[in-house]
Design a protein around this motif. Structure first.
Motif, PDB file in Angstrom:
ATOM      1  N   ARG A 190      -2.207  14.198  -3.026  1.00 18.00           N
ATOM      2  CA  ARG A 190      -1.006  13.549  -2.496  1.00 18.00           C
ATOM      3  C   ARG A 190       0.153  13.669  -3.494  1.00 18.00           C
ATOM      4  O   ARG A 190       1.284  13.984  -3.109  1.00 18.00           O
ATOM      5  N   THR A 191      -0.136  13.426  -4.757  1.00 20.89           N
ATOM      6  CA  THR A 191       0.894  13.539  -5.793  1.00 20.89           C
ATOM      7  C   THR A 191       1.432  14.957  -5.878  1.00 20.89           C
ATOM      8  O   THR A 191       2.648  15.171  -5.976  1.00 20.89           O
ATOM      9  N   THR A 192       0.537  15.940  -5.810  1.00 23.03           N
ATOM     10  CA  THR A 192       0.955  17.343  -5.861  1.00 23.03           C
ATOM     11  C   THR A 192       1.831  17.698  -4.669  1.00 23.03           C
ATOM     12  O   THR A 192       2.879  18.339  -4.816  1.00 23.03           O
ATOM     13  N   LEU A 193       1.417  17.265  -3.489  1.00 19.96           N
ATOM     14  CA  LEU A 193       2.179  17.567  -2.276  1.00 19.96           C
ATOM     15  C   LEU A 193       3.568  16.934  -2.312  1.00 19.96           C
ATOM     16  O   LEU A 193       4.569  17.566  -1.931  1.00 19.96           O
ATOM     17  N   ILE A 252      15.473  13.386   4.179  1.00 25.83           N
ATOM     18  CA  ILE A 252      14.548  14.458   3.808  1.00 25.83           C
ATOM     19  C   ILE A 252      13.306  14.495   4.690  1.00 25.83           C
ATOM     20  O   ILE A 252      12.430  15.337   4.498  1.00 25.83           O
ATOM     21  N   GLY A 253      13.186  13.588   5.660  1.00 28.76           N
ATOM     22  CA  GLY A 253      12.030  13.577   6.546  1.00 28.76           C
ATOM     23  C   GLY A 253      10.901  12.715   5.997  1.00 28.76           C
ATOM     24  O   GLY A 253      11.077  11.934   5.062  1.00 28.76           O
ATOM     25  N   GLN A 254       9.741  12.877   6.589  1.00 28.75           N
ATOM     26  CA  GLN A 254       8.565  12.102   6.185  1.00 28.75           C
ATOM     27  C   GLN A 254       7.815  12.804   5.051  1.00 28.75           C
ATOM     28  O   GLN A 254       7.746  14.030   5.006  1.00 28.75           O
ATOM     29  N   LEU A 255       7.258  12.014   4.158  1.00 21.84           N
ATOM     30  CA  LEU A 255       6.514  12.575   3.029  1.00 21.84           C
ATOM     31  C   LEU A 255       5.183  13.143   3.492  1.00 21.84           C
ATOM     32  O   LEU A 255       4.565  12.621   4.432  1.00 21.84           O
ATOM     33  N   PRO A 256       4.693  14.200   2.845  1.00 24.75           N
ATOM     34  CA  PRO A 256       3.366  14.733   3.174  1.00 24.75           C
ATOM     35  C   PRO A 256       2.290  13.705   2.837  1.00 24.75           C
ATOM     36  O   PRO A 256       2.407  12.963   1.857  1.00 24.75           O
ATOM     37  N   GLU A 257       1.233  13.665   3.641  1.00 23.78           N
ATOM     38  CA  GLU A 257       0.192  12.653   3.478  1.00 23.78           C
ATOM     39  C   GLU A 257      -1.130  13.268   3.041  1.00 23.78           C
ATOM     40  O   GLU A 257      -1.440  14.414   3.366  1.00 23.78           O
ATOM     41  N   SER A 258      -1.895  12.494   2.312  1.00 22.36           N
ATOM     42  CA  SER A 258      -3.266  12.861   1.925  1.00 22.36           C
ATOM     43  C   SER A 258      -3.989  11.597   1.479  1.00 22.36           C
ATOM     44  O   SER A 258      -3.381  10.705   0.892  1.00 22.36           O
ATOM     45  N   LYS A 259      -5.270  11.533   1.769  1.00 22.42           N
ATOM     46  CA  LYS A 259      -6.055  10.385   1.326  1.00 22.42           C
ATOM     47  C   LYS A 259      -6.512  10.524  -0.120  1.00 22.42           C
ATOM     48  O   LYS A 259      -7.055   9.585  -0.699  1.00 22.42           O
ATOM     49  N   TYR A 260      -6.296  11.700  -0.706  1.00 25.50           N
ATOM     50  CA  TYR A 260      -6.684  11.943  -2.098  1.00 25.50           C
ATOM     51  C   TYR A 260      -5.454  11.826  -3.000  1.00 25.50           C
ATOM     52  O   TYR A 260      -4.443  12.517  -2.772  1.00 25.50           O
ATOM     53  N   LYS A 261      -5.536  10.979  -3.995  1.00 28.83           N
ATOM     54  CA  LYS A 261      -4.373  10.680  -4.824  1.00 28.83           C
ATOM     55  C   LYS A 261      -3.810  11.911  -5.531  1.00 28.83           C
ATOM     56  O   LYS A 261      -2.593  12.140  -5.516  1.00 28.83           O
ATOM     57  N   SER A 262      -4.666  12.709  -6.158  1.00 26.53           N
ATOM     58  CA  SER A 262      -4.177  13.860  -6.916  1.00 26.53           C
ATOM     59  C   SER A 262      -3.502  14.873  -5.997  1.00 26.53           C
ATOM     60  O   SER A 262      -2.445  15.417  -6.327  1.00 26.53           O
ATOM     61  N   TRP A 315       0.847  -1.211   0.000  1.00 23.93           N
ATOM     62  CA  TRP A 315       0.000   0.000   0.000  1.00 23.93           C
ATOM     63  C   TRP A 315       0.873   1.248   0.000  1.00 23.93           C
ATOM     64  O   TRP A 315       0.642   2.182  -0.777  1.00 23.93           O
ATOM     65  N   TYR A 316       1.885   1.269   0.858  1.00 28.14           N
ATOM     66  CA  TYR A 316       2.767   2.437   0.935  1.00 28.14           C
ATOM     67  C   TYR A 316       3.571   2.587  -0.359  1.00 28.14           C
ATOM     68  O   TYR A 316       3.825   3.706  -0.816  1.00 28.14           O
ATOM     69  N   ALA A 317       3.954   1.469  -0.942  1.00 23.77           N
ATOM     70  CA  ALA A 317       4.706   1.516  -2.197  1.00 23.77           C
ATOM     71  C   ALA A 317       3.907   2.202  -3.303  1.00 23.77           C
ATOM     72  O   ALA A 317       4.416   3.079  -4.009  1.00 23.77           O
ATOM     73  N   CYS A 318       2.654   1.808  -3.454  1.00 30.38           N
ATOM     74  CA  CYS A 318       1.814   2.363  -4.520  1.00 30.38           C
ATOM     75  C   CYS A 318       1.437   3.817  -4.260  1.00 30.38           C
ATOM     76  O   CYS A 318       1.364   4.625  -5.189  1.00 30.38           O
ATOM     77  N   ASN A 319       1.182   4.146  -3.010  1.00 28.24           N
ATOM     78  CA  ASN A 319       0.673   5.478  -2.681  1.00 28.24           C
ATOM     79  C   ASN A 319       1.751   6.515  -2.422  1.00 28.24           C
ATOM     80  O   ASN A 319       1.480   7.717  -2.544  1.00 28.24           O
ATOM     81  N   TYR A 320       2.964   6.075  -2.067  1.00 25.78           N
ATOM     82  CA  TYR A 320       4.002   7.046  -1.724  1.00 25.78           C
ATOM     83  C   TYR A 320       5.330   6.827  -2.449  1.00 25.78           C
ATOM     84  O   TYR A 320       5.917   7.783  -2.957  1.00 25.78           O
ATOM     85  N   ILE A 321       5.795   5.585  -2.531  1.00 25.28           N
ATOM     86  CA  ILE A 321       7.083   5.347  -3.190  1.00 25.28           C
ATOM     87  C   ILE A 321       6.986   5.603  -4.694  1.00 25.28           C
ATOM     88  O   ILE A 321       7.905   6.180  -5.298  1.00 25.28           O
ATOM     89  N   ALA A 322       5.892   5.194  -5.322  1.00 26.49           N
ATOM     90  CA  ALA A 322       5.741   5.409  -6.767  1.00 26.49           C
ATOM     91  C   ALA A 322       5.746   6.901  -7.119  1.00 26.49           C
ATOM     92  O   ALA A 322       6.525   7.331  -7.980  1.00 26.49           O
ATOM     93  N   PRO A 323       4.885   7.740  -6.491  1.00 26.34           N
ATOM     94  CA  PRO A 323       4.951   9.171  -6.819  1.00 26.34           C
ATOM     95  C   PRO A 323       6.272   9.825  -6.422  1.00 26.34           C
ATOM     96  O   PRO A 323       6.741  10.751  -7.099  1.00 26.34           O
ATOM     97  N   LEU A 324       6.893   9.358  -5.332  1.00 23.39           N
ATOM     98  CA  LEU A 324       8.207   9.878  -4.946  1.00 23.39           C
ATOM     99  C   LEU A 324       9.243   9.571  -6.021  1.00 23.39           C
ATOM    100  O   LEU A 324      10.030  10.449  -6.417  1.00 23.39           O
TER     101      LEU A 324
END
Length: 265
Positions: A214-217, A202-212, A155-164
């Motif tokens: 989250r990607t922008t942040l 670089i610290g923790q990534l910004p979080e959001s439950k909305y994909k668009s 879940w974290y890979a798809c929602n945070y590692i991929a956009p990162l």
């Protein structure tokens, strides 16, 4: 006035006969397309020059294995939809289009899902992430991608590692410089560069439950951090030396905290 029906009948018969002869002559001289064979098959992969997992040779091999490769087959027996459906079933294909031309050729156009990172998590999972933020199956192909390690579930890979990963490789400098992402237990992010014997935090990534959102942040976050790092590289490390610091902390906006290697002044 008396109508000459006999004359009218003869004229009509002549017109019918003439039309029949024209049609018959045209049909006789028209080539039989049912016996046409495919003389050329073109396979075009839009992103083949990038770090994709499919090639024209691989597509040809798959079509031949299914006995639907068009070359030298009768055009009438070639099912373009069947070819498209077979190719779209691949987890590496984004879109597929197949069509036949009048001169006996078959065109196959593909776009592929591109891998953006390889995940090798602490729990032993090993898989790729594509540019649609989805998990790709493992493959025997190798590609020069960012490796993501550490405490990463799918879940974290798809929602945070991929956009990162996409945010990093969108910039040519960081695409070439950053070779590894490491996720700590508290979800803090470390980056390991190719040049320089140090780790970047670089610290923790910004979080959001909305994909668009989250990607922008994440894009804005990475842009901000990496701009600061680039300035530090240019005006700091270039003077102090690339191997002076073992750890560079960019977590806080108003300062950069560096840890020196022992015995280095």
């Amino acid at each position: 006035m008396r109508i000459n029906w006999k004359k009218i009948f003869i004229v009509t018969l002549d017109l019918v006969l003439a039309s029949y002869l024209v049609l018959a002559f045209s049909a006789f001289n028209k080539p039989d397309k049912s016996n046409y064979v495919c003389t050329k098959t073109s396979i075009n992969i839009e992103d083949e020059t990038n770090d994709g997992f499919i090639t024209t040779k691989e597509i040809k091999r798959r079509l031949e294995a299914q006995r639907i490769y068009p070359l030298n087959r009768k055009m009438a027996d070639i099912n373009a939809r069947e070819i498209e459906d077979m190719l779209k079933a691949s987890p590496f294909v984004k879109s597929a289009e197949c069509y036949k031309t009048q001169d006996g050729q078959v065109e196959i156009n593909l776009t592929q899902l591109l891998p953006v990172a390889r995940v090798k998590s602490i729990n032993g999972n090993d898989y790729y992430l594509d540019d649609k933020d989805c998990i790709m199956p493992n493959t025997h192909y190798t590609s020069d991608l960012i490796i993501a390690t550490g405490y990463i579930n799918k879940w974290y890979a798809c929602n945070y590692i991929a956009p990162l990963s996409k945010a990093i490789i969108a910039n040519d400098l960081w695409r070439n410089q950053i070779e590894q992402i490491n996720v700590l237990k508290d979800k803090g992010i470390e980056l390991i560069p190719r040049v320089g014997n140090h780790i970047i935090y670089i610290g923790q990534l910004p979080e959001s439950k909305y994909k668009s959102l989250r990607t922008t942040l994440i894009n804005e976050f990475i842009q901000k951090k990496m701009t600061r790092l680039e300035k530090f590289y240019r005006y700091g490390l270039s003077q102090a030396g690339w191997n002076k610091y073992s750890y560079i902390n960019l977590e806080f906006d108003n300062q950069i905290i560096c840890k020196k290697y022992p015995n280095i002044e």
